[in-house]
Design a protein around this motif. Sequence first.
Motif, short mmCIF file in Angstrom:
data_model
loop_
_atom_site.label_atom_id
_atom_site.label_comp_id
_atom_site.label_asym_id
_atom_site.label_seq_id
_atom_site.Cartn_x
_atom_site.Cartn_y
_atom_site.Cartn_z
N LEU A 143 -51.29 -11.49 -43.16
CA LEU A 143 -50.87 -11.32 -44.55
C LEU A 143 -50.34 -9.91 -44.79
O LEU A 143 -49.32 -9.73 -45.47
N GLN A 144 -51.01 -8.92 -44.21
CA GLN A 144 -50.52 -7.55 -44.35
C GLN A 144 -49.16 -7.39 -43.69
O GLN A 144 -48.26 -6.72 -44.23
N MET A 145 -49.00 -8.02 -42.50
CA MET A 145 -47.70 -7.95 -41.83
C MET A 145 -46.63 -8.65 -42.67
O MET A 145 -45.50 -8.17 -42.79
N THR A 146 -47.02 -9.80 -43.26
CA THR A 146 -46.07 -10.52 -44.12
C THR A 146 -45.69 -9.67 -45.33
O THR A 146 -44.53 -9.64 -45.74
N ARG A 147 -46.71 -8.99 -45.90
CA ARG A 147 -46.41 -8.10 -47.02
C ARG A 147 -45.45 -7.00 -46.61
O ARG A 147 -44.50 -6.66 -47.33
N ALA A 148 -45.72 -6.42 -45.41
CA ALA A 148 -44.84 -5.36 -44.93
C ALA A 148 -43.42 -5.89 -44.70
O ALA A 148 -42.43 -5.23 -45.05
N GLU A 149 -43.33 -7.10 -44.12
CA GLU A 149 -42.00 -7.70 -43.91
C GLU A 149 -41.32 -7.98 -45.24
O GLU A 149 -40.11 -7.79 -45.38
N LEU A 150 -42.12 -8.45 -46.22
CA LEU A 150 -41.55 -8.71 -47.54
C LEU A 150 -41.03 -7.43 -48.18
O LEU A 150 -39.95 -7.40 -48.77
N VAL A 151 -41.83 -6.36 -48.03
CA VAL A 151 -41.39 -5.07 -48.57
C VAL A 151 -40.12 -4.61 -47.87
O VAL A 151 -39.18 -4.11 -48.50
N ALA A 152 -40.08 -4.79 -46.52
CA ALA A 152 -38.88 -4.39 -45.77
C ALA A 152 -37.67 -5.21 -46.22
O ALA A 152 -36.56 -4.68 -46.36
N THR A 153 -37.90 -6.51 -46.46
CA THR A 153 -36.80 -7.36 -46.93
C THR A 153 -36.32 -6.91 -48.30
O THR A 153 -35.11 -6.87 -48.58
N LYS A 154 -37.29 -6.57 -49.18
CA LYS A 154 -36.91 -6.06 -50.51
C LYS A 154 -36.10 -4.78 -50.38
O LYS A 154 -35.12 -4.57 -51.10
N LEU A 155 -36.54 -3.91 -49.44
CA LEU A 155 -35.81 -2.66 -49.26
C LEU A 155 -34.39 -2.92 -48.77
O LEU A 155 -33.43 -2.26 -49.20
N LYS A 156 -34.26 -3.88 -47.82
CA LYS A 156 -32.91 -4.22 -47.34
C LYS A 156 -32.06 -4.77 -48.49
O LYS A 156 -30.88 -4.44 -48.61
N LEU A 157 -32.69 -5.63 -49.32
CA LEU A 157 -31.96 -6.18 -50.45
C LEU A 157 -31.56 -5.08 -51.42
O LEU A 157 -30.42 -5.05 -51.92
N ARG A 158 -32.50 -4.15 -51.67
CA ARG A 158 -32.18 -3.02 -52.55
C ARG A 158 -31.05 -2.19 -51.96
O ARG A 158 -30.15 -1.73 -52.67
N SER A 159 -31.12 -1.98 -50.62
CA SER A 159 -30.08 -1.19 -49.97
C SER A 159 -28.72 -1.88 -50.09
O SER A 159 -27.70 -1.24 -50.36
N THR A 160 -28.73 -3.21 -49.90
CA THR A 160 -27.48 -3.96 -50.03
C THR A 160 -26.93 -3.87 -51.45
O THR A 160 -25.73 -3.64 -51.66
N GLN A 161 -27.83 -4.04 -52.44
CA GLN A 161 -27.39 -3.91 -53.83
C GLN A 161 -26.89 -2.49 -54.11
O GLN A 161 -25.92 -2.30 -54.85
N PHE A 162 -27.58 -1.52 -53.51
CA PHE A 162 -27.19 -0.12 -53.70
C PHE A 162 -25.77 0.12 -53.16
O PHE A 162 -24.93 0.73 -53.82
N MET A 163 -25.52 -0.39 -51.94
CA MET A 163 -24.19 -0.23 -51.35
C MET A 163 -23.14 -0.99 -52.16
O MET A 163 -22.01 -0.53 -52.32
N THR A 164 -23.54 -2.17 -52.68
CA THR A 164 -22.60 -2.94 -53.50
C THR A 164 -22.23 -2.16 -54.75
O THR A 164 -21.06 -2.14 -55.16
N GLU A 165 -23.22 -1.51 -55.36
CA GLU A 165 -22.94 -0.73 -56.56
C GLU A 165 -22.06 0.47 -56.24
O GLU A 165 -21.20 0.86 -57.03
N ILE A 166 -22.31 1.07 -55.05
CA ILE A 166 -21.46 2.20 -54.66
C ILE A 166 -20.01 1.75 -54.50
O ILE A 166 -19.07 2.39 -54.98
N MET A 167 -19.84 0.59 -53.81
CA MET A 167 -18.48 0.07 -53.62
C MET A 167 -17.85 -0.29 -54.96
O MET A 167 -16.67 -0.04 -55.20
N SER A 168 -18.69 -0.87 -55.86
CA SER A 168 -18.18 -1.21 -57.18
C SER A 168 -17.78 0.04 -57.94
O SER A 168 -16.76 0.08 -58.63
#
Length: 314
Positions: free
Chosen positions: A97-122
Amino acid sequence: MALTWLTCLSLLVVCNLAFAQSEDSIEMRLRKMEREFSLSIESLKSELKDAKDKLQFLQSDLYSTKSSLRVVDLQLSATRTDLETTRIGLQKTQSELQMTRAELVATKLKLRSTQFMTEIMSAENDHGIVANEILYNDTKSRLVIPPTFSGRKTNPPEPQPTKRKTEQTTTKLNRRVSDESLEKAFSAQTSKHVESLVPHQTVIFPHIVLNEGAGYDNLTGVFTCSESGVYHFSVTIMAFRNDEVETELIVNGNVVMVNYAGGNQQHNQGTNSVVVRLDIGDRVWVRVEDNPVINTNSIHIYGYAWSTFTGFMI
């Protein structure tokens, strides 16, 4: 003289009769006693037989009880084994569960990073950074830049970003960075008075006020880092009146901060904070300090919202 002999003879006859009757009476008594003795022996034999039967029954019951105890002992051993297996499985599940939480957090960070880059491009598109379209001509095997309306091959004018759009983009990006920091923050409180603590025992804060990133476990009282960085931690402990409490903040088994709370005629709080650098997987918790001068006998902490544990990523 004749009368005397007659009297003696009569007495002799009477004595003989009495003796005969006495012999008959003694014989009857002996026979009666013999019968009674025989009856007593038979009764004793019957009682002895009953006692033997009861003893055999008790022995059989004892053997059955021993067998049942062996079965219960085997079942208890099996139950202990099942409990140990369940405990190991629970620990494994918690780790997963802790590993899953860490993976979920990493996925959220990747999603945030993608959104961040999208906003920069926008934002770049809003600022007018537009490249010329380059067309590849298969027949001529060369790059062709579309001509303008005047017939000349010139690049279109590059629009300049306005000050207002630049300020809006900067504000949006700063807000995004602030939101990223809030993804790693927690605050927890004691839900009631904490009684009978001992040195080096973990102080658990079960009531969660905030747990962004799900890094704090309110069952164990431990915060697990899911992203490397610099973190700020604060601990507030309230002591009962006429009592003292010393706690310490632990990072991976090492003491990084000590907190003292002491009350005289009234309850009193003690607060301390620290800034530390953590790596992924580092664990942080609060425990009672092993100080024999202050933390003597049973240790108590005033609970509810008066004692708190807070941490966030800077």
